[in-house]
Design a protein around this motif. Structure first.
Motif, PDB file in Angstrom:
ATOM      1  N   LYS A   1      40.560  -6.399  20.187  1.00 43.28           N
ATOM      2  CA  LYS A   1      41.301  -7.570  20.080  1.00 43.28           C
ATOM      3  C   LYS A   1      41.321  -8.290  18.790  1.00 43.28           C
ATOM      4  CE  LYS A   1      40.073 -12.522  21.226  1.00 43.28           C
ATOM      5  NZ  LYS A   1      39.241 -13.275  21.629  1.00 43.28           N
TER       6      LYS A   1
ATOM      7  N   THR B   1      28.038 -11.762  16.981  1.00 46.15           N
ATOM      8  CA  THR B   1      28.165 -10.618  18.259  1.00 46.15           C
ATOM      9  C   THR B   1      28.079  -9.303  17.349  1.00 46.15           C
ATOM     10  OG1 THR B   1      30.253 -10.858  18.197  1.00 46.15           O
ATOM     11  CG2 THR B   1      29.487 -12.274  19.541  1.00 46.15           C
TER      12      THR B   1
ATOM     13  N   GLY C   1      35.611 -14.419  18.552  1.00 41.32           N
ATOM     14  CA  GLY C   1      34.627 -13.413  19.370  1.00 41.32           C
ATOM     15  C   GLY C   1      33.587 -12.777  18.435  1.00 41.32           C
TER      16      GLY C   1
ATOM     17  N   ASN D   1      30.382  -7.010  22.833  1.00 34.59           N
ATOM     18  CA  ASN D   1      29.913  -8.335  23.231  1.00 34.59           C
ATOM     19  C   ASN D   1      28.632  -8.916  22.969  1.00 34.59           C
ATOM     20  OD1 ASN D   1      31.239 -10.794  24.171  1.00 34.59           O
ATOM     21  ND2 ASN D   1      30.199 -10.726  25.994  1.00 34.59           N
TER      22      ASN D   1
ATOM     23  N   ALA E   1      30.132  -7.006  17.673  1.00 36.60           N
ATOM     24  CA  ALA E   1      31.633  -6.899  17.097  1.00 36.60           C
ATOM     25  C   ALA E   1      31.846  -7.558  15.867  1.00 36.60           C
ATOM     26  CB  ALA E   1      32.791  -7.691  18.075  1.00 36.60           C
TER      27      ALA E   1
ATOM     28  N   THR F   1      36.458  -6.218  22.072  1.00 31.91           N
ATOM     29  CA  THR F   1      36.500  -7.255  21.115  1.00 31.91           C
ATOM     30  C   THR F   1      36.895  -6.841  19.693  1.00 31.91           C
ATOM     31  OG1 THR F   1      34.600  -8.443  22.175  1.00 31.91           O
ATOM     32  CG2 THR F   1      35.284  -9.335  20.159  1.00 31.91           C
TER      33      THR F   1
END
Length: 488
Positions: free
Chosen positions: A361, A218, A204, A159, A220, A358
């Protein structure tokens, strides 16, 4: 709190991964706090005060003088921050037990919650953090302590906002590939019409930096969509490696790595390159759902799940990188870092604590990977049903690594030669010992030690752990009996 002493005979205890015997003559031994730290930072364990280890590695009750005084001294010290940084015990974790008229003290140390680790002795985590390996307590290196501390954060590693690189560091072809899959699965989704920058923010993969108002990837986003050279700005040890080993005359039959410069080198593209290689020999049935061909199988899903878990749980700051290997007999998945929960909790399922939430996800939004803690149990079920074999999950330290093996048959693994001896650098592994037992269920302790190239003590420890975990059962006496492996 029910003690393990209520269920096991003290003589059956083996000094190993989860038990530590200390005489405690003249007071609390100083090494007790090493074991307290190591058990808390690993998978928990029991410290037995007033118990001696015999030469044959069984434990003998010696007893303690004034056990109540020792218990009070223990509580005074465990609550003293000059001794250890945190007390993670409750009253039920310390018990005085009488055995054969002698008093011993059993201290049950749980695995500390991730947010409280590292547990260390003294005032400096870098000089007082211990963990447990197969032989006992060991002092962690600075790199290991830093890895434990990184995992303690409430926010997952991926993150983090990476302001050293711009969005231009992301591969447009990879982003387009991801968005195509997203559109196929989420037809009509409101994100489909967004420009790339806004889509990445929703996903994200990018975020606005409050200090300068600019949008940056980020961690990720950089890992999933970046180019390898830019990824290494944040992760200097980043490395993804896929290998195929089919020809014994060559080091590998096929290989690709993230550092080749021939492709992006990011996690997303690596996933699909590796997945295609791993599954190309797995048969797909011909089935139709209306006019759409359905060619997915539980085995394909299991391979996807293990691969995505390997990538989502990797500590990309760690050494040795992600390594995926394909053999004729099995698939091997290795990543730096260990599970952020205990191995048993991960295998049992119902909980999810990925290191890179993330990334997981992002995969789940294109129907790859489970986020509800049901992924590994599903892999166990699918693999056992298809091959009659359960996956093998192992973890090791220095450096921290998690390894998953998906076997395709019960044949001996390549580390065990046809004459029953262990080859190469894998001497002493549990898999090799089990393979030798499968080959000869009547094999003796001495024969196992000789063929595996390990000490009799290590054989004793491995077999004791396997018996305690109900993986291995001894039928009959040491002489004339045999081993049975519980294939479940």
């Amino acid at each position: 709190m029910k003690s393990i002493l209520d269920e096991l005979n003290i003589d059956s205890f083996k000094e190993g991964k989860r038990y530590e015997a200390k005489l405690a003559k003249g007071g609390l031994p100083d090494s007790l706090w090493d074991s307290y730290s190591s058990f808390a930072n690993t998978d928990g364990g029991i410290i037995l005060l007033g118990v001696k280890e015999n030469k044959d590695h069984t434990f003998a009750v010696e007893g303690t003088d004034q056990p109540e005084k020792l218990v009070k001294a223990f509580w005074d010290n465990v609550n003293n921050k000059k001794v250890v940084n945190l007390n993670i015990l409750g009253n039920g974790n310390v018990e005085i037990k009488e055995i054969d008229g002698k008093h011993i003290i059993a201290i049950t140390i749980p695995r500390a919650e991730r947010i409280y680790r590292p547990i260390f002795r003294g005032a400096d985590m870098f000089t007082g953090t211990y963990r447990r390996n197969g032989e006992g307590d060991y002092l962690c290196s600075r790199d290991e302590v830093a890895a434990i501390f990184r995992d303690a954060g409430q926010v997952t590693q991926d993150n983090k906002l990476i302001t050293e690189v711009s969005l231009d560091s992301l591969c447009k072809e990879t982003i387009a590939h991801y968005r195509q899959r997203f559109i196929l699965i989420h037809d009509g989704h409101v994100w489909n019409s967004l420009p790339d920058v806004e889509f990445l923010k929703k996903l994200g993969a990018a975020r606005i930096n409050a200090e300068d108002g600019k949008v940056y990837p980020t961690a990720a986003g950089l890992l999933m969509f970046g180019y390898e050279p830019e990824i290494m700005y944040e992760y200097p040890l980043y490395f993804l490696d896929y290998q195929e080993h089919f020809d014994e005359s060559t080091r590998w039959s096929d290989r690709f790595v993230s550092s080749s410069g021939e492709w992006s080198g990011n996690v997303f593209d690596f996933f699909f390159k590796a997945l295609n290689k791993l599954t190309e020999d797995i048969k797909r049935p011909f089935a139709l759902d209306g006019i759409t061909r359905i060619d997915d199988t539980p085995v394909h899903k299991a391979i996807r799940e293990v691969l995505v878990n390997t990538l989502a749980n990797a500590d990309y700051y760690g050494r040795c990188g992600v390594v995926i290997k394909k053999y004729k007999e099995y698939f091997s998945f290795e990543n730096p870092g260990m599970f952020r929960m205990s191995l048993k909790e991960a295998i049992d399922g119902g909980m999810s604590d990925p290191r890179n939430a993330t990334i997981l996800k992002m995969f789940s939004m294109i129907d790859i990977g489970e986020r509800a803690g049901s992924g590994i149990p599903g892999v166990f079920s699918a693999w056992n049903k298809a091959f009659g074999i359960v996956p093998e999950y192992t973890q090791r330290v220095t450096p921290d690594r998690t390894k998953t093996i998906l076997r395709l048959s019960h044949e001996l693994p390549p580390e065990v030669s046809q004459n029953g001896t262990v080859n190469g650098t894998v001497n002493g592994t549990v898999n090799a010992v089990l393979a030798l037992i499968r080959q000869n269920p009547s094999i003796t302790y001495e024969q196992l030690a000789e063929k595996a190239g390990i000490s009799r003590r290590t054989v004793n420890r491995l077999l004791s752990e396997l018996k305690n975990k109900a993986v291995l059962v001894r039928v009959g006496a040491d002489k004339g009996g045999h081993w049975e492996i519980m294939e479940k």
